[in-house]
Scaffold this active site. Structure first.
Site, short mmCIF file in Angstrom:
data_model
loop_
_atom_site.label_atom_id
_atom_site.label_comp_id
_atom_site.label_asym_id
_atom_site.label_seq_id
_atom_site.Cartn_x
_atom_site.Cartn_y
_atom_site.Cartn_z
N LYS A 1 0.84 -1.20 0.00
CA LYS A 1 0.00 0.00 0.00
C LYS A 1 0.88 1.25 0.00
O LYS A 1 1.84 1.33 0.77
CB LYS A 1 -0.90 -0.01 1.25
CG LYS A 1 -1.96 1.07 1.25
CD LYS A 1 -3.07 0.72 2.21
CE LYS A 1 -4.17 1.77 2.19
NZ LYS A 1 -5.32 1.38 2.98
N GLY B 1 -1.49 8.28 -5.29
CA GLY B 1 -0.94 6.93 -5.22
C GLY B 1 -0.14 6.65 -3.96
O GLY B 1 0.48 5.60 -3.85
N ARG C 1 0.70 -5.20 3.25
CA ARG C 1 -0.50 -5.78 3.85
C ARG C 1 -0.66 -7.23 3.44
O ARG C 1 -0.33 -7.60 2.31
CB ARG C 1 -1.70 -4.96 3.38
CG ARG C 1 -3.02 -5.46 3.87
CD ARG C 1 -4.05 -4.40 3.73
NE ARG C 1 -4.54 -4.30 2.36
CZ ARG C 1 -5.40 -3.37 1.96
NH1 ARG C 1 -5.80 -2.43 2.79
NH2 ARG C 1 -5.84 -3.35 0.72
N ARG D 1 -13.07 -7.89 -3.80
CA ARG D 1 -14.07 -7.13 -3.07
C ARG D 1 -15.45 -7.35 -3.67
O ARG D 1 -15.55 -7.77 -4.84
CB ARG D 1 -13.70 -5.63 -3.15
CG ARG D 1 -12.32 -5.35 -2.55
CD ARG D 1 -11.54 -4.35 -3.39
NE ARG D 1 -10.13 -4.29 -3.00
CZ ARG D 1 -9.65 -3.52 -2.03
NH1 ARG D 1 -10.46 -2.73 -1.37
NH2 ARG D 1 -8.37 -3.55 -1.74
N ASP E 1 -16.58 -1.42 -1.99
CA ASP E 1 -15.21 -1.71 -2.45
C ASP E 1 -14.28 -2.02 -1.28
O ASP E 1 -13.13 -2.38 -1.49
CB ASP E 1 -14.65 -0.53 -3.26
CG ASP E 1 -14.75 0.79 -2.53
OD1 ASP E 1 -15.86 1.14 -2.10
OD2 ASP E 1 -13.72 1.45 -2.35
#
Ligand code: AMP
Ligand code: MG
Length: 480
Positions: free
Chosen positions: A105, A118, A168, A175, A243
């Site tokens: 991430k 981003g 992560r 999703r 999402d």
């Protein structure tokens, strides 16, 4: 690492391959060695963790990719979204042979970044890192993280902050919004995509008469159980858009989350949630709404002649959401109370306790610990309406009379955490980390590893209670 690269076998319209874009001056934040071991990281990868968690080292076995998906945000159709600042950089097998995604991430902008840069900031990375760790230790299914890095690069939010990246882990980054994207933009991919979701995540459904209905039921069940567990530990996700919920029912994308302190079911922890859609008390009904919305995306899978029946069958699956939620919530609440869940008065008595916490603005976590430790006088002393507490206590003791209280007390000790991640605890760790001192992150990491065990050598008094009510709350928003 043992790779099981399966997402790239999907149609390439579902993702965009690209490399991470490292930040300037990446430096170590924190590393979760135990998790790296569970994920069978090699000694070399463990040595290289800063490079891996900052996008400088990737793996020849997997080309990093950004997934595309869509979603409903705050109840409104938001169209195409996708990984705007994260990349799937590997899918690997853990020590139990389960496939785990590694998602970096803050890895730079992608074709799905829309107006975003981003990037992720150190503040939000630390919040997600510690909360994922805390939820896992509390037994709540959730993403986690192997480590995070800070940097010397500024990233503009309301003010200039430090850029950071976090690696992560999750059992699934697919999703509910993936199905929404497919139906809206590439409906011909729906059948194969659904088939893969079932094969990868619910292979047992393939053995049933109708694998799609069995799959829908499992997703509904797991989501209901996850939300029941959130309610029990007082966790408010903060941004339950479609999402941000995955198909395995493990907590994901909880940016502006909060662990509730003073018991206030209508508490809004996300200050960007102006209408209070995602309050603690709304989570079960929002989960239901999200699933109802998701099930509509499965309807095209039925042949035209059985479509009407299929719609009814999907609606029947959703009927199980509420009883599943209630069963887990009721059982868990009785455990927290030290009351037998089979007793007809236990749930009402638990509700009476929660009403006291609410009207007296008592701390959710600490009040259950006081109850567990039989510090009844201490709770009463904090009540303005002491008669109300006395009448609850008489009722409580009456139900426990003639029960196996040793067994009930033992259950309480497994259900009531001593330590949760209070916003002010995370905030202190963030402020120190922004000065390049990660010792408080490390202390909280250790403390939250064992939330049910008293750790006098690690704890600080402020870990155990909310800030005084006249101190302004830490503001948490979607900006991250
Ligand atoms: P969230 O609700 O925070 O999970 O994010 C919603 C969408 O916005 C997702 O598609 C994210 O990838 C995207 N997003 C959030 N922050 C950024 C950012 N700083 N840069 C690019 N995309 C972002
Ligand atoms: Mg998201």
């Amino acid at each position: 690492m043992k790779f099981n690269s399966r997402y790239p076998s999907l149609n390439s319209k579902l993702y965009h391959e690209q490399m991470p874009i490292p930040l300037e001056g990446a430096k170590a934040g924190h590393f979760n060695t135990a998790l790296a071991n569970e994920l069978q990281w090699s000694e070399q990868d463990k040595t290289d963790w800063v490079e891996i968690c900052s996008g400088q080292k990737t793996f020849p076995e997997f080309h990093p990719l950004a997934m595309v998906y869509a979603g409903h945000q705050f109840g409104q159709w938001a169209g195409q979204l996708g990984d705007g600042r994260g990349l799937l950089i590997a899918q690997i097998l853990d020590q139990n042979n389960k496939t785990i995604d590694l998602h970096l991430k803050g890895a730079g902008s992608t074709p799905y970044s829309r107006m975003g840069d981003g990037r992720a900031v150190l503040r939000s990375v630390i919040r997600e890192y510690l909360a994922g760790h805390a939820l896992n230790a509390l037994g709540v299914p959730s993403s986690n993280a192997v480590g995070f890095t800070s940097s010397a690069q500024g990233v503009q939010r309301e003010k200039l902050e430090l850029g950071a990246m976090m690696l992560r882990t999750s059992d699934c980054h697919i999703r509910l919004g993936h199905f929404e994207w497919i139906n809206q933009y590439q409906p011909e991919l729906l059948t194969e995509f659904t088939q893969k979701c079932i094969e990868w995540h619910y292979p047992e459904c393939l053995e049933t008469e109708n694998p799609i209905l069995a799959f829908a039921s499992k997703v509904i069940q797991n989501t209901a159980v996850m939300i029941a567990k959130w309610q029990l530990v007082g966790f408010a996700h903060g941004v339950m858009n479609t999402d941000n919920l995955n198909i395995t029912g493990s907590t994901l994308d909880f940016g502006p989350y909060g662990f509730m302190e003073r018991f206030r079911p209508s508490w809004i922890n996300n200050h960007s949630d102006y209408n209070g859609r995602y309050t603690y008390q709304n989570q079960p009904s929002i989960g239901h709404w999200n699933l109802w919305n998701w099930l509509n995306n499965l309807i095209p899978l039925a042949p035209i002649e059985t479509k009407e029946q299929f719609k009814k069958d999907l609606a029947d699956c959703l009927e199980h959401f509420e009883p599943t939620f209630l069963e887990h919530y009721t059982h868990g609440l009785c455990q927290k109370m030290g009351l037998p869940s089979f007793h007809k008065d236990s749930f009402d008595c638990a509700m009476a306790f929660l009403r006291i916490l609410q009207s007296e603005q008592l701390d959710y976590t600490d009040s259950f610990i006081r109850l567990q430790n039989k510090h009844y006088e201490a709770i009463k002393d904090d009540c303005l309406d002491r008669r109300q507490f006395e009448s609850f206590l008489a009722r409580y003791k009456n139900i426990r009379k003639n029960q196996d209280t040793d067994a009930l007390d033992a259950e309480m000790r497994t259900a009531n955490p001593i330590y949760i991640l209070r916003n002010h605890m995370a905030q202190k760790a963030i402020e120190a980390a922004e000065r390049n001192d990660f010792s408080e992150v490390d202390r909280l990491f250790k403390l939250l590893s064992e939330p049910f065990t008293k750790q006098p050598e690690l704890e600080k008094a402020e870990d155990l209670a909310p800030l005084p009510s006249d101190v302004p709350e830490v503001m948490v928003s979607c900006s991250s």
